[in-house]
Design a protein around this motif. Structure first.
Motif, mmCIF file in Angstrom:
data_model
loop_
_atom_site.group_PDB
_atom_site.id
_atom_site.type_symbol
_atom_site.label_atom_id
_atom_site.label_comp_id
_atom_site.label_asym_id
_atom_site.label_seq_id
_atom_site.Cartn_x
_atom_site.Cartn_y
_atom_site.Cartn_z
ATOM 1 N N PRO A 183 -0.300 -81.268 -0.940
ATOM 2 C CA PRO A 183 -0.159 -79.910 -1.469
ATOM 3 C C PRO A 183 1.154 -79.214 -1.106
ATOM 4 N N GLN A 184 1.746 -79.454 0.089
ATOM 5 C CA GLN A 184 2.953 -78.761 0.581
ATOM 6 C C GLN A 184 2.737 -77.243 0.551
ATOM 7 N N ILE A 185 2.094 -76.754 1.587
ATOM 8 C CA ILE A 185 1.611 -75.368 1.631
ATOM 9 C C ILE A 185 2.472 -74.518 2.565
ATOM 10 N N PHE A 186 2.712 -73.282 2.149
ATOM 11 C CA PHE A 186 3.474 -72.309 2.934
ATOM 12 C C PHE A 186 2.712 -70.997 2.907
ATOM 13 N N TYR A 187 2.557 -70.366 4.052
ATOM 14 C CA TYR A 187 1.799 -69.103 4.062
ATOM 15 C C TYR A 187 2.286 -68.184 5.172
ATOM 16 N N ALA A 188 2.001 -66.888 4.986
ATOM 17 C CA ALA A 188 2.326 -65.861 5.971
ATOM 18 C C ALA A 188 1.051 -65.076 6.256
ATOM 19 N N GLY A 189 0.649 -65.055 7.527
ATOM 20 C CA GLY A 189 -0.594 -64.397 7.917
ATOM 21 C C GLY A 189 -1.572 -65.434 8.444
ATOM 22 N N LYS A 190 -1.913 -65.339 9.734
ATOM 23 C CA LYS A 190 -2.736 -66.390 10.345
ATOM 24 C C LYS A 190 -4.150 -66.443 9.785
ATOM 25 N N PHE A 191 -4.598 -65.335 9.121
ATOM 26 C CA PHE A 191 -5.927 -65.330 8.518
ATOM 27 C C PHE A 191 -5.881 -65.679 7.031
ATOM 28 N N LYS A 192 -4.687 -65.965 6.510
ATOM 29 C CA LYS A 192 -4.558 -66.220 5.075
ATOM 30 C C LYS A 192 -5.175 -67.579 4.755
ATOM 31 N N SER A 193 -6.456 -67.551 4.462
ATOM 32 C CA SER A 193 -7.235 -68.784 4.355
ATOM 33 C C SER A 193 -7.311 -69.337 2.941
ATOM 34 N N ALA A 194 -6.573 -68.722 2.009
ATOM 35 C CA ALA A 194 -6.661 -69.174 0.615
ATOM 36 C C ALA A 194 -6.267 -70.635 0.449
ATOM 37 N N THR A 195 -5.392 -71.127 1.353
ATOM 38 C CA THR A 195 -4.911 -72.499 1.219
ATOM 39 C C THR A 195 -5.751 -73.501 2.008
ATOM 40 N N GLU A 196 -6.742 -73.033 2.752
ATOM 41 C CA GLU A 196 -7.525 -73.944 3.583
ATOM 42 C C GLU A 196 -8.229 -75.015 2.766
ATOM 43 N N THR A 197 -8.624 -74.673 1.571
ATOM 44 C CA THR A 197 -9.324 -75.644 0.731
ATOM 45 C C THR A 197 -8.484 -76.892 0.475
ATOM 46 N N PHE A 198 -7.125 -76.740 0.570
ATOM 47 C CA PHE A 198 -6.223 -77.855 0.325
ATOM 48 C C PHE A 198 -5.739 -78.532 1.606
ATOM 49 N N ARG A 199 -5.720 -77.786 2.734
ATOM 50 C CA ARG A 199 -5.072 -78.321 3.927
ATOM 51 C C ARG A 199 -6.025 -78.690 5.060
ATOM 52 N N THR A 200 -7.317 -78.343 4.939
ATOM 53 C CA THR A 200 -8.280 -78.715 5.965
ATOM 54 C C THR A 200 -9.571 -79.202 5.290
ATOM 55 N N THR A 201 -10.448 -79.731 6.100
ATOM 56 C CA THR A 201 -11.748 -80.167 5.576
ATOM 57 C C THR A 201 -12.869 -79.254 6.059
ATOM 58 N N GLN A 202 -12.516 -78.195 6.802
ATOM 59 C CA GLN A 202 -13.500 -77.219 7.255
ATOM 60 C C GLN A 202 -12.783 -75.915 7.576
ATOM 61 N N MET A 203 -13.540 -74.860 7.776
ATOM 62 C CA MET A 203 -12.957 -73.559 8.043
ATOM 63 C C MET A 203 -12.254 -73.546 9.401
ATOM 64 N N THR A 204 -11.088 -72.908 9.455
ATOM 65 C CA THR A 204 -10.401 -72.722 10.731
ATOM 66 C C THR A 204 -11.151 -71.680 11.553
ATOM 67 N N GLU A 205 -10.858 -71.623 12.840
ATOM 68 C CA GLU A 205 -11.530 -70.644 13.709
ATOM 69 C C GLU A 205 -11.204 -69.219 13.271
ATOM 70 N N GLU A 206 -9.948 -68.983 12.841
ATOM 71 C CA GLU A 206 -9.571 -67.632 12.374
ATOM 72 C C GLU A 206 -10.378 -67.236 11.147
ATOM 73 N N ASN A 207 -10.537 -68.184 10.243
ATOM 74 C CA ASN A 207 -11.294 -67.889 9.028
ATOM 75 C C ASN A 207 -12.775 -67.665 9.340
ATOM 76 N N LYS A 208 -13.316 -68.468 10.245
ATOM 77 C CA LYS A 208 -14.718 -68.270 10.639
ATOM 78 C C LYS A 208 -14.926 -66.895 11.258
ATOM 79 N N LEU A 209 -13.965 -66.470 12.075
ATOM 80 C CA LEU A 209 -14.063 -65.166 12.729
ATOM 81 C C LEU A 209 -14.101 -64.045 11.701
ATOM 82 N N GLN A 210 -13.135 -64.041 10.775
ATOM 83 C CA GLN A 210 -13.092 -62.959 9.801
ATOM 84 C C GLN A 210 -14.286 -63.000 8.860
ATOM 85 N N THR A 211 -14.692 -64.208 8.469
ATOM 86 C CA THR A 211 -15.818 -64.338 7.546
ATOM 87 C C THR A 211 -17.110 -63.894 8.211
ATOM 88 N N ARG A 212 -17.281 -64.263 9.472
ATOM 89 C CA ARG A 212 -18.466 -63.850 10.217
ATOM 90 C C ARG A 212 -18.564 -62.321 10.261
#
Length: 586
Positions: A183-212
């Motif tokens: 994918p070659q992903i670039f982002y600004a903002g540690k909670f910017k989880s829009a790209t996680e679907t392409f760069r990880t296979t599960q939610m990051t801890e930051e994303n879990k925190l905000q989503t929770r």
């Protein structure tokens, strides 16, 4: 041979002329039929009628026309969310409407839209008219609205879901790995989880925190509103879900979540008794869409305000009926801004964002509008990322407590498909260029380290500009905005606390605020985008049918996954101010 071609072309010409004639005749027949049906009287509302609200019917922000409805018997269209609110308010004082029946077999509308309808129903109850709700299988979303009813019934052999909220996020990194796509992903903002679907296979801890946190806020709001309606404390309600106590309609009845176990025919008999009708008398149900055609429910007055609906992804260009195209919305806003008869603008947003450039162009036009007349923004289900970007200039922002907002961050994706083309398809590329970076961003090769720096710098610049727009509009220090930005998603309740919105309320309250700011009491709303001609509506309906068929075949959840893959095309090569990918909340 010459004679053969002469006869051949004559036959072809005759066929073409015949086809054109058939099209023209068909067009005239449709025009005549639509005109004949459309020339009839409005539907009438009989005495002792019951207004019906089907919760499985989806209400867009703006009413959807059905130009062929007169021919098919499906009605002229579906009212928008604010139309439903106004129709319920109209029914409150309509002597022909005795009460409302809620069909709770489904939940097609999201959190804030449901709350807007629910608030209208609560106001309706002040008339002392009845509200009865019934469902065979009642979801939590349907129950959220149905709980306002005087009586809530569920089929004894049906079900009431009381399991709490959960969220599912789809990850496609494994699929991309199998296809050899980077994918070659670039982002600004540690909670910017829009790209996680392409760069990880599960939610990051930051994303879990905000989503929770934001999901917890939405669930807490659901429990509070249920507690108010059913007079059961929130701790008990949560415990019922936490222990899995509601496994049958009888369990729900024992817990006082519902008032009885009834078949739909039993409820019909109860309605007849309430209306003093005999066993064989007809029960007059009036669907909300029919009621919209039958009554005049919109404000009127000598003054005008603009109500602009912005729903869907924010895209460059003209967009379409299900997108917020920057070119089209700049034109609409400019039209409202330069029209001296329009005293204020209300801008309704239901969008998770999209193109950062398109958001900036819309932001600019709204900033110009604010300088000339009051500008009030109303948030629907989602007003996040680019959806929040365009709201930043507003004099005042209204949101529901269960609106999803924030997500102030930026990302970019440039796919490297070299491995896919070479190894999976056997395709290779070669070419000639006149400068080092002439082919930068090409999908058939990876970015160089220098190119990666360029892209990240562009994303960072856009993010900085985004924060500046918010800081300027909210009159906050940019350091504070940075602390609550970082791509983090917030509930409307948290957004109020943080100063990202000004008031908790719906479109009704936003319209009233704009009228006060414009110092007018009687007014009519000029709604945008304006209705198309019937022929354009028909053509638009025809072009949308393939998408509707795909959605029908795949089902709601699978269609969302399909849509995510399609949306990838829009995200490539341009900075995106967009929410995390479509999530599924149950």
């Amino acid at each position: 041979m010459r004679s053969f071609f002469k006869m051949f072309f004559a036959s072809c010409l005759g066929t073409v002329v015949g086809l054109i004639a058939l099209v023209l005749i068909g067009g005239f027949l449709i025009v005549g039929a639509v005109s004949a049906f459309g020339a009839g009287d409005k539907p009438s509302v009989a005495k002792k009628s019951v207004l019906t609200l089907n919760l499985s019917q989806h209400f867009n922000e703006q009413a959807k026309a059905n130009p062929l409805g007169a021919l098919t018997g499906d009605g002229e269209g579906t009212p928008g969310v604010y139309d439903v609110v106004r129709l319920i308010a109209h029914a409150k004082s309509d002597d022909n409407i005795e009460g409302i029946y809620i069909d709770a077999n489904g939940s097609a509308n999201s959190f804030a839209s449901s709350n807007e309808i629910r608030e209208a129903l609560l106001d309706f109850k002040k008339s002392n008219k009845f509200i009865i709700a019934h469902g065979d299988i009642v979801s939590q979303g349907a129950y959220f609205i149905a709980s306002v009813a005087d009586k809530v019934y569920v089929n004894a052999s049906g079900a009431l879901d009381w399991s709490g909220y959960n969220i599912d996020v789809v990850f496609v990194k494994g699929m991309l790995d199998k296809l050899n796509i980077e994918p070659q992903i670039f982002y600004a903002g540690k909670f910017k989880s829009a790209t996680e679907t392409f760069r990880t296979t599960q939610m990051t801890e930051e994303n879990k925190l905000q989503t929770r946190e934001w999901l917890g806020d939405l669930y807490h709001f659901f429990l509070i509103k249920t507690s108010e309606a059913r007079k059961i404390d929130t701790a008990t309600l949560h415990n019922l879900a936490n222990t899995g106590a509601i496994q049958s309609p009888q369990d729900a009845l024992n817990a006082q979540l519902i008032d009885g176990l009834r078949y739909e025919t039993d409820v019909k008999d109860e309605l007849k008794k309430r209306l003093d009708l005999g066993k064989y008398d007809k029960l007059n149900y009036v669907a909300i869409s029919t009621y919209a055609d039958a009554v005049t429910f919109k404000q009127s007055g000598s003054n005008k305000m603009a109500l602009i609906y912005a729903e869907g992804n924010i895209v460059d260009g003209r967009g379409g009926s299900e997108a917020i195209g920057s070119e089209e919305y700049v034109r609409i806003i400019r039209k409202a801004r330069l029209d001296k008869s329009i005293k204020a603008i209300v801008f309704r947003i239901n969008s998770g964002g999209g193109s950062a450039l398109a958001s900036e162009n819309i932001w600019k036009e709204l900033s110009l509008a604010k300088a000339e007349k009051p500008l009030v923004v109303s948030f629907g289900d989602v007003a996040a990322s680019g959806g929040y970007y365009i709201a930043a200039p507003a004099d005042s922002i209204f949101a529901h407590a269960n609106t999803i907002t924030g997500s102030i961050g930026v990302f970019g994706i440039i796919p490297n498909m070299k491995g896919f083309f070479n190894d999976k398809l056997g395709i290779s590329f070669d070419g000639v260029k006149t400068a080092t970076y002439a082919d930068a961003g090409a999908v058939y090769r990876p970015l160089t380290e220098a190119e990666k720096v360029f892209v990240q710098q562009g994303v960072d610049r856009t993010y900085q500009q985004f924060k500046q727009r918010v800081a300027q509009g909210r009159k906050k220090d940019i350091a504070f905005i940075d602390s609550i930005a970082q791509g983090r998603v917030w509930s409307g309740e948290d957004a109020l606390r943080l100063g990202l919105v000004d008031k908790i309320g719906g479109l009704k309250e936003a319209v009233a605020c704009a009228a006060r700011m414009a110092k007018i009491s009687e007014f009519r709303l000029r709604e945008f985008p304006e209705k198309q001609s019937w022929i354009n509506e028909i053509m638009g309906k025809t072009t949308s049918e393939p998408t509707a068929k795909i959605k029908e075949q795949l089902g709601e959840e699978q269609y969302r996954i399909y849509q995510q893959i399609i949306d990838l095309k829009q995200m490539c090569n341009t900075p995106q101010a967009r929410m995390p990918f479509q999530f599924i909340v149950r």
